[in-house]
Scaffold this motif. Structure first.
Motif, PDB file in Angstrom:
ATOM      1  N   GLN A 105       0.852  -1.186   0.000  1.00  0.00           N
ATOM      2  CA  GLN A 105       0.000   0.000   0.000  1.00  0.00           C
ATOM      3  C   GLN A 105       0.884   1.232   0.000  1.00  0.00           C
ATOM      4  O   GLN A 105       1.943   1.249   0.629  1.00  0.00           O
ATOM      5  CB  GLN A 105      -0.913  -0.008   1.234  1.00  0.00           C
ATOM      6  CG  GLN A 105      -2.314   0.538   0.991  1.00  0.00           C
ATOM      7  CD  GLN A 105      -2.365   2.049   1.029  1.00  0.00           C
ATOM      8  OE1 GLN A 105      -1.635   2.690   1.755  1.00  0.00           O
ATOM      9  NE2 GLN A 105      -3.266   2.630   0.235  1.00  0.00           N
ATOM     10  N   GLU A 106       0.461   2.272  -0.682  1.00  0.00           N
ATOM     11  CA  GLU A 106       1.345   3.431  -0.884  1.00  0.00           C
ATOM     12  C   GLU A 106       1.383   4.402   0.287  1.00  0.00           C
ATOM     13  O   GLU A 106       2.191   5.333   0.277  1.00  0.00           O
ATOM     14  CB  GLU A 106       0.944   4.183  -2.150  1.00  0.00           C
ATOM     15  CG  GLU A 106      -0.426   4.829  -2.055  1.00  0.00           C
ATOM     16  CD  GLU A 106      -0.620   5.967  -3.040  1.00  0.00           C
ATOM     17  OE1 GLU A 106       0.370   6.436  -3.621  1.00  0.00           O
ATOM     18  OE2 GLU A 106      -1.772   6.387  -3.207  1.00  0.00           O
ATOM     19  N   THR A 107       0.552   4.223   1.296  1.00  0.00           N
ATOM     20  CA  THR A 107       0.560   5.186   2.401  1.00  0.00           C
ATOM     21  C   THR A 107       0.833   4.553   3.752  1.00  0.00           C
ATOM     22  O   THR A 107       1.006   5.272   4.736  1.00  0.00           O
ATOM     23  CB  THR A 107      -0.775   5.956   2.491  1.00  0.00           C
ATOM     24  OG1 THR A 107      -1.820   5.049   2.853  1.00  0.00           O
ATOM     25  CG2 THR A 107      -1.107   6.624   1.176  1.00  0.00           C
ATOM     26  N   THR A 108       0.864   3.239   3.831  1.00  0.00           N
ATOM     27  CA  THR A 108       1.127   2.585   5.104  1.00  0.00           C
ATOM     28  C   THR A 108       2.026   1.383   4.880  1.00  0.00           C
ATOM     29  O   THR A 108       2.200   0.922   3.749  1.00  0.00           O
ATOM     30  CB  THR A 108      -0.175   2.170   5.810  1.00  0.00           C
ATOM     31  OG1 THR A 108       0.111   1.800   7.166  1.00  0.00           O
ATOM     32  CG2 THR A 108      -0.857   1.005   5.124  1.00  0.00           C
ATOM     33  N   LEU A 113       6.370   3.834   3.759  1.00  0.00           N
ATOM     34  CA  LEU A 113       7.674   4.371   4.130  1.00  0.00           C
ATOM     35  C   LEU A 113       8.462   4.760   2.888  1.00  0.00           C
ATOM     36  O   LEU A 113       9.097   5.828   2.855  1.00  0.00           O
ATOM     37  CB  LEU A 113       8.459   3.342   4.948  1.00  0.00           C
ATOM     38  CG  LEU A 113       9.878   3.770   5.336  1.00  0.00           C
ATOM     39  CD1 LEU A 113       9.876   5.042   6.180  1.00  0.00           C
ATOM     40  CD2 LEU A 113      10.615   2.642   6.051  1.00  0.00           C
ATOM     41  N   ALA A 114       8.425   3.928   1.857  1.00  0.00           N
ATOM     42  CA  ALA A 114       9.133   4.254   0.617  1.00  0.00           C
ATOM     43  C   ALA A 114       8.639   5.588   0.058  1.00  0.00           C
ATOM     44  O   ALA A 114       9.436   6.444  -0.367  1.00  0.00           O
ATOM     45  CB  ALA A 114       8.938   3.139  -0.406  1.00  0.00           C
ATOM     46  N   THR A 143      -0.526  15.691  -0.078  1.00  0.00           N
ATOM     47  CA  THR A 143       0.429  14.707  -0.563  1.00  0.00           C
ATOM     48  C   THR A 143       0.659  13.635   0.494  1.00  0.00           C
ATOM     49  O   THR A 143       1.008  13.932   1.639  1.00  0.00           O
ATOM     50  CB  THR A 143       1.768  15.391  -0.907  1.00  0.00           C
ATOM     51  OG1 THR A 143       1.563  16.287  -1.998  1.00  0.00           O
ATOM     52  CG2 THR A 143       2.829  14.376  -1.282  1.00  0.00           C
ATOM     53  N   ASN A 144       0.486  12.375   0.118  1.00  0.00           N
ATOM     54  CA  ASN A 144       0.674  11.265   1.040  1.00  0.00           C
ATOM     55  C   ASN A 144       2.137  10.886   1.188  1.00  0.00           C
ATOM     56  O   ASN A 144       2.930  11.110   0.264  1.00  0.00           O
ATOM     57  CB  ASN A 144      -0.114  10.044   0.529  1.00  0.00           C
ATOM     58  CG  ASN A 144      -1.586  10.161   0.830  1.00  0.00           C
ATOM     59  OD1 ASN A 144      -1.971  10.556   1.916  1.00  0.00           O
ATOM     60  ND2 ASN A 144      -2.420   9.806  -0.138  1.00  0.00           N
ATOM     61  N   PRO A 145       2.499  10.278   2.321  1.00  0.00           N
ATOM     62  CA  PRO A 145       1.661  10.088   3.514  1.00  0.00           C
ATOM     63  C   PRO A 145       1.477  11.405   4.267  1.00  0.00           C
ATOM     64  O   PRO A 145       2.444  11.987   4.755  1.00  0.00           O
ATOM     65  CB  PRO A 145       2.431   9.058   4.347  1.00  0.00           C
ATOM     66  CG  PRO A 145       3.848   9.188   3.897  1.00  0.00           C
ATOM     67  CD  PRO A 145       3.818   9.620   2.461  1.00  0.00           C
ATOM     68  N   VAL A 146       0.234  11.872   4.340  1.00  0.00           N
ATOM     69  CA  VAL A 146      -0.058  13.231   4.799  1.00  0.00           C
ATOM     70  C   VAL A 146       0.473  13.492   6.205  1.00  0.00           C
ATOM     71  O   VAL A 146       1.011  14.563   6.490  1.00  0.00           O
ATOM     72  CB  VAL A 146      -1.573  13.508   4.721  1.00  0.00           C
ATOM     73  CG1 VAL A 146      -1.937  14.770   5.493  1.00  0.00           C
ATOM     74  CG2 VAL A 146      -2.012  13.630   3.268  1.00  0.00           C
TER      75      VAL A 146
END
Length: 422
Positions: A105-108, A113-114, A143-146
């Motif tokens: 997942q792109e936010t968690t 982290l990446a 912008t995430n991770p917000v």
């Protein structure tokens, strides 16, 4: 009033422009600058944006540019909606963690982290350029991770507020099910970005009647279906978790699902290609229906509400769910943690409203993820393999040294071009 959108070539942008056009009384924008290094996309999006304003009779001017310094010069507020590495990087964030049995997942988790490591240095550079151009400008971070990005901005002394569309989406759904206007629904929303719970649903404001028990009794099946969580779980909790809590409450189920189908990034990339083809049509002068499937529902309303409050616009909502400094609101978290709660927002910024004592079931997870976010920010600011490893080991979705070791190697290998220290 001049507003600048960094990442203005995003396919999200027509949703934002539509909101500026419809809600012009709350936020009278005279100039909207869309800035993006992707010139081809920027011209397609900018063309549609101008046609949307013309269709709705808005006399504001839209400018497109790849010159960031010119774009932010004189801006009253700057909205950040950038994606470092584009959808290709997102595709990686959502796939390589699966090789280690972790959610992609792109936010968690590891993918989140990446994204933080790629994003924080870029955002801080942009923020410094905004400060030089206009030290009084507000930065609205989408912008995430917000949570991590907003914490980086605030830690560096920038005038920033973080924004997410989860709360406004739930508010709209709850209002529809209760048969009331969205503005009549006040959420007791508590947590961190993408780690929140609705502990109350009040009619009329912070002191209004709590109708959450009725919502769960009468509409629990529908709410559970939206979240893709069991109705029985909602009944036992007595609260409504955000849909991002599914990554925690049903982790292995999610991993199995992700391994069996294309990534969300692949779906979005295909959708974006189709959207850009639509945007190229000179006859199109409204946001297409396909955009609703892209994500970011109600982003425009949330962004307009927040910008209007920060800039003193007429009729701005006095209370909004934002990402802001904790400052004692949640006593079990550090004062400099960034939390996502209802806040009073005005020209001075966002001040979180008091929050009743939080159930240890949720407070414990918040504290754990806050510790991870602190380590993640240190890794983003200072780099180094060991800092990346420590952040991954601290994340409750990882938490095993062997997994953290493998994920550290994978993260660095897939993101080396974006990591100055690697």
């Amino acid at each position: 009033m001049k507003l600048t959108v960094v990442g203005g070539g995003s396919t999200y942008t027509p949703e934002l422009v539509d909101g500026f056009a419809r809600l012009r009384d709350a936020l009278p924008v005279t100039e909207l600058v869309l800035v993006d290094p992707a010139k081809d996309r920027l011209e397609l999006v900018g063309g549609l944006a101008r046609r949307i304003l013309a269709r709705q009779g808005h006399d504001g001017r839209i400018t497109t540019t790849s010159d960031l310094d010119a774009a932010v010069d004189g801006a009253d507020a700057v909205l950040l909606q950038l994606r470092v590495g584009g959808q290709a990087a997102r595709e990686q964030d959502e796939t390589w963690p699966l090789e280690c049995g972790c959610v992609g997942q792109e936010t968690t988790g590891a993918g989140g982290l990446a994204k933080a490591l790629r994003t924080v240095p870029v955002v801080l550079d942009i923020a410094e350029r905004i400060r030089r151009a206009n030290p009084d400008a507000w930065i609205i971070d989408f912008t995430n991770p917000v949570g991590i990005v907003t914490r980086a901005l605030l830690q560096a002394g920038h005038r920033a507020v973080g924004l997410c569309n989860v709360a406004i989406g739930l508010q709209r759904r709850f209002a529809a099910r209760l048969g009331v206007a969205p503005g009549d629904v006040h959420l007791d929303h508590v947590g961190l970005n993408h780690l929140t719970w609705e502990t109350g649903v009040r009619l009329g404001g912070p002191e209004g009647e709590d109708v959450l028990p009725r919502l769960l009794t009468e509409h629990g099946d529908a709410v559970a279906a939206d979240l893709r969580l069991p109705r029985a779980l909602l009944d036992r909790l007595g609260v409504v978790p955000s849909y991002y809590l599914r990554y925690y409450y049903a982790h292995d189920e999610v991993v199995a699902e992700q391994r069996g189908k294309p990534s969300r990034a692949a779906e979005v990339a295909a959708m974006e290609r189709e959207l850009l083809e639509l945007y190229a049509d000179p006859a199109l002068d409204e946001k297409p229906a396909l955009l609703a499937r892209r994500g970011g529902a109600y982003y425009s309303e949330a962004a307009v509400d927040l910008a209007a409050a920060l800039l003193g616009g007429a009729g701005a909502a006095p209370y909004q769910v934002v990402n802001a400094l904790n400052r004692g609101t949640l006593p079990f978290l550090p004062d400099d943690a960034v939390i996502e709660v209802q806040a009073a927002v005005d020209r001075k910024g966002a001040g979180p409203l008091p929050v009743p004592q939080v159930d240890p079931l949720y407070a414990g997870l918040m504290a754990s993820v806050t510790g991870y976010e602190d380590l993640a920010l240190q890794a983003a600011l200072h780099g180094g393999r060991n800092r990346v490893f420590r952040a991954l080991l601290a994340h409750p979705l990882i938490g095993r040294y062997d997994r953290a070791e493998r994920l550290t190697d994978q993260l660095i290998a897939h993101n080396r071009e974006h990591l100055a220290w690697a």
